[in-house]
Write a protein that holds these residues in place. Structure first.
Motif, PDB file in Angstrom:
ATOM      1  N   SER A 138      10.605  61.245  75.079  1.00  0.00           N
ATOM      2  CA  SER A 138      12.087  61.560  74.561  1.00  0.00           C
ATOM      3  C   SER A 138      12.216  63.038  74.731  1.00  0.00           C
ATOM      4  CB  SER A 138      12.173  61.108  73.278  1.00  0.00           C
ATOM      5  OG  SER A 138      11.234  61.372  72.335  1.00  0.00           O
ATOM      6  N   PRO A 139      12.158  63.674  75.726  1.00  0.00           N
ATOM      7  CA  PRO A 139      12.407  65.317  75.766  1.00  0.00           C
ATOM      8  C   PRO A 139      13.921  65.806  75.990  1.00  0.00           C
ATOM      9  CG  PRO A 139      12.038  64.464  78.016  1.00  0.00           C
ATOM     10  CD  PRO A 139      11.940  63.299  77.013  1.00  0.00           C
ATOM     11  N   ALA A 155      -4.251  58.462  83.655  1.00  0.00           N
ATOM     12  CA  ALA A 155      -3.525  59.354  84.380  1.00  0.00           C
ATOM     13  C   ALA A 155      -2.791  60.448  83.499  1.00  0.00           C
ATOM     14  CB  ALA A 155      -2.351  58.495  85.243  1.00  0.00           C
ATOM     15  N   VAL A 156      -2.390  60.055  82.247  1.00  0.00           N
ATOM     16  CA  VAL A 156      -1.762  61.097  81.502  1.00  0.00           C
ATOM     17  C   VAL A 156      -2.801  62.147  81.039  1.00  0.00           C
ATOM     18  CG1 VAL A 156      -0.721  61.455  79.027  1.00  0.00           C
ATOM     19  CG2 VAL A 156       0.297  59.472  80.415  1.00  0.00           C
ATOM     20  N   VAL A 157      -3.877  61.587  80.843  1.00  0.00           N
ATOM     21  CA  VAL A 157      -4.941  62.372  80.073  1.00  0.00           C
ATOM     22  C   VAL A 157      -5.555  63.381  81.311  1.00  0.00           C
ATOM     23  CG1 VAL A 157      -7.136  62.689  79.410  1.00  0.00           C
ATOM     24  CG2 VAL A 157      -5.250  61.010  78.305  1.00  0.00           C
ATOM     25  N   GLN A 182       4.951  61.244  79.935  1.00  0.00           N
ATOM     26  CA  GLN A 182       6.144  60.758  80.818  1.00  0.00           C
ATOM     27  C   GLN A 182       7.380  61.784  80.571  1.00  0.00           C
ATOM     28  OE1 GLN A 182       6.877  56.358  80.116  1.00  0.00           O
ATOM     29  NE2 GLN A 182       5.595  56.895  78.434  1.00  0.00           N
ATOM     30  N   ALA A 183       7.317  62.550  79.250  1.00  0.00           N
ATOM     31  CA  ALA A 183       8.162  63.610  78.917  1.00  0.00           C
ATOM     32  C   ALA A 183       8.171  64.718  79.903  1.00  0.00           C
ATOM     33  CB  ALA A 183       8.181  64.044  77.429  1.00  0.00           C
ATOM     34  N   ASP A 184       6.803  65.078  79.958  1.00  0.00           N
ATOM     35  CA  ASP A 184       6.560  66.255  80.761  1.00  0.00           C
ATOM     36  C   ASP A 184       7.068  66.227  82.193  1.00  0.00           C
ATOM     37  OD1 ASP A 184       5.182  67.991  79.092  1.00  0.00           O
ATOM     38  OD2 ASP A 184       3.738  66.736  79.106  1.00  0.00           O
ATOM     39  N   ARG A 185       6.919  64.756  82.724  1.00  0.00           N
ATOM     40  CA  ARG A 185       7.415  64.495  84.265  1.00  0.00           C
ATOM     41  C   ARG A 185       9.109  64.368  84.200  1.00  0.00           C
ATOM     42  NH1 ARG A 185       3.459  63.240  87.357  1.00  0.00           N
ATOM     43  NH2 ARG A 185       1.259  62.491  86.318  1.00  0.00           N
TER      44      ARG A 185
END
Length: 447
Positions: free
Chosen positions: A211-212, A414-416, A422-425
């Motif tokens: 939630s960015p 994959a996140v680690v 997801q927010a960064d993407r």
């Protein structure tokens, strides 16, 4: 479906009954199940605005889903939810559409249940010109842009929330989560599971951060939804220190919940405002708003649902720390927690990893992750490094179940590995392919 508060009219005659209510959730391991819930924002494809209850909005969605065998749940004649077997569809205050899944034996069943639900939602939403997207915080709408659903309990909460926090109405209207409900064996098992899951809930928040954006621009957080919960209502949210105290168990938790302020009770199909009065005062006949009403076990069950701690103890444990996200993440959330606490060796390893963390350190981590996500730290370790250890434990726990469920952790690995939530993407997409146009998130996040 029974009305809230009227499902169990048994009078409360002792505090012991309240502890026994929690204890009744204890189950042998062979009866442990996985219940996954997730919420998503509706939007009108024509202008991306949140759909109203009616016309052509949320009510039409509920009515359309009835062709798949769902039966309506009514509030003063209005459909405000659906029931099919042990699963239900419900509405959050701003029309967020929630699936509360049935208790299932495996993550493969969870995946299939979510896929079937999303397919049904798409089939009904398409002709109505609607779409749905699971995101942690509404990326475009202002608070005043959000509709209110015609559920009686929400009118009481709407009046009370601004008295106890600045973001309670945002929590109600502009957030979406994914959570999983898991069982415990007995009191000792409940205590261990609750301590492990509360300590690691900030890690879940970081891994699932999604939630960015808010009101059409980056908001400076990876999980604004998690930030909202830090200023919603301190009496019923967060990480209760009592859980980590010596001697904690069902009785101690019931005693803590007795002092959480109430919202309401229901009598004869009508909501009665009890906002701000503790359940203890109600039980002892000191709640002025509730004079003439005796507390029942149905009232207690309703009250427990208004406790919003990061992990909520009911007759099972609710893991509540994650933003809603892409379908693969909706299944990764139950995989994460099942791997950690449904295998004895994994649960012991997770407890060993977190045992020395103080409540103050866990709370500080919880306050840091909305902005920093995996870059936050505890005891000098980056959360990203902690995540590697925890995911390895969770993967071993899933392997021990022998059901081939380890693949559901792949999105978190994959996140680690990349360090990108997801927010960064989404932030990267906004800065590049979208040319700063946050509204484009709906077309890419739609289920």
């Amino acid at each position: 479906m029974s009305n809230p508060g009227e499902s169990d009219p048994t009078p409360i005659t002792s505090a012991r009954q309240l502890a026994e209510w929690f204890a009744a959730g204890s189950k042998p391991r062979e009866r442990w199940r996985i219940g996954t819930e997730h919420e998503k924002f509706g939007f009108r494809r024509a202008d991306l605005a949140p759909p109203p209850y009616e016309p052509g909005g949320i009510r039409a969605m509920l009515e359309g889903l009835m062709r798949f065998g769902w039966e309506p749940i009514l509030d003063r004649g209005n459909p405000i939810g659906l029931k099919r077997g042990e699963a239900s569809v419900s509405l959050e205050p701003g029309g967020q559409f929630e699936l509360s899944g049935a208790p299932l034996a495996s993550l493969q069943e969870t995946r299939d249940e979510i896929a079937d639900h999303l397919r049904e939602v798409r089939e009904v939403a398409g002709p109505l010109g609607l779409g749905f997207a699971p995101l942690g915080f509404h990326p475009l709408a202002r608070r005043e842009d959000m509709p209110w659903m015609p559920k009686g309990r929400y009118a009481i909460m709407r009046q009370y929330m601004p008295r106890v926090g600045s973001m309670g109405l945002d929590m109600m209207l502009r957030t979406c989560t994914v959570q999983v409900n898991l069982d415990f064996g007995d009191e000792a098992d409940m205590v261990e599971k609750l301590r492990v899951s509360l300590a690691l809930q900030p890690l879940a928040t970081a891994l699932f951060a999604n939630s960015p954006f808010s009101e059409g621009r980056p908001n400076g957080y990876r999980s604004l939804r998690a930030k909202v919960w830090t200023d919603t209502d301190p009496d019923r949210t967060g990480i209760p220190a009592v859980v980590f105290e010596d001697g904690f168990g069902f009785e101690r938790f019931a005693d803590w919940v007795l002092d959480v302020p109430m919202y309401f009770i229901m009598r004869e199909g009508q909501w009665i405002d009890a906002a701000g009065m503790s359940f203890r005062a109600f039980l002892e006949g000191r709640a002025e708003k509730l004079k003439g009403h005796a507390a029942t076990m149905g009232d207690w069950a309703d009250h427990v649902t208004t406790v919003f701690t990061d992990v909520r103890l009911k007759r099972f444990l609710e893991m509540r720390g994650a933003d809603a996200g892409a379908p693969a993440f909706l299944t990764a959330l139950p995989a994460f927690w099942v791997g950690l606490i449904y295998d004895d060796a994994a649960q012991k390893a997770a407890r060993a990893l977190t045992r020395e963390w103080s409540v103050a350190e866990i709370v500080a981590l919880r306050n840091a992750v909305p902005e920093q996500a995996l870059e936050a730290s505890i005891r000098g370790r980056r959360l990203r490094d902690v995540a590697r250890d925890v995911l390895a434990i969770a993967r071993d726990g899933l392997k021990a179940r022998g059901l081939g469920e380890e693949m559901f952790l792949d999105p978190l690995d994959a996140v680690v590995a990349t360090g990108q939530t997801q927010a960064d993407r989404w932030l990267e997409r906004c800065a590049t392919a979208w040319g700063g146009d946050v509204a484009r998130i709906f077309s890419e996040a739609a289920i």
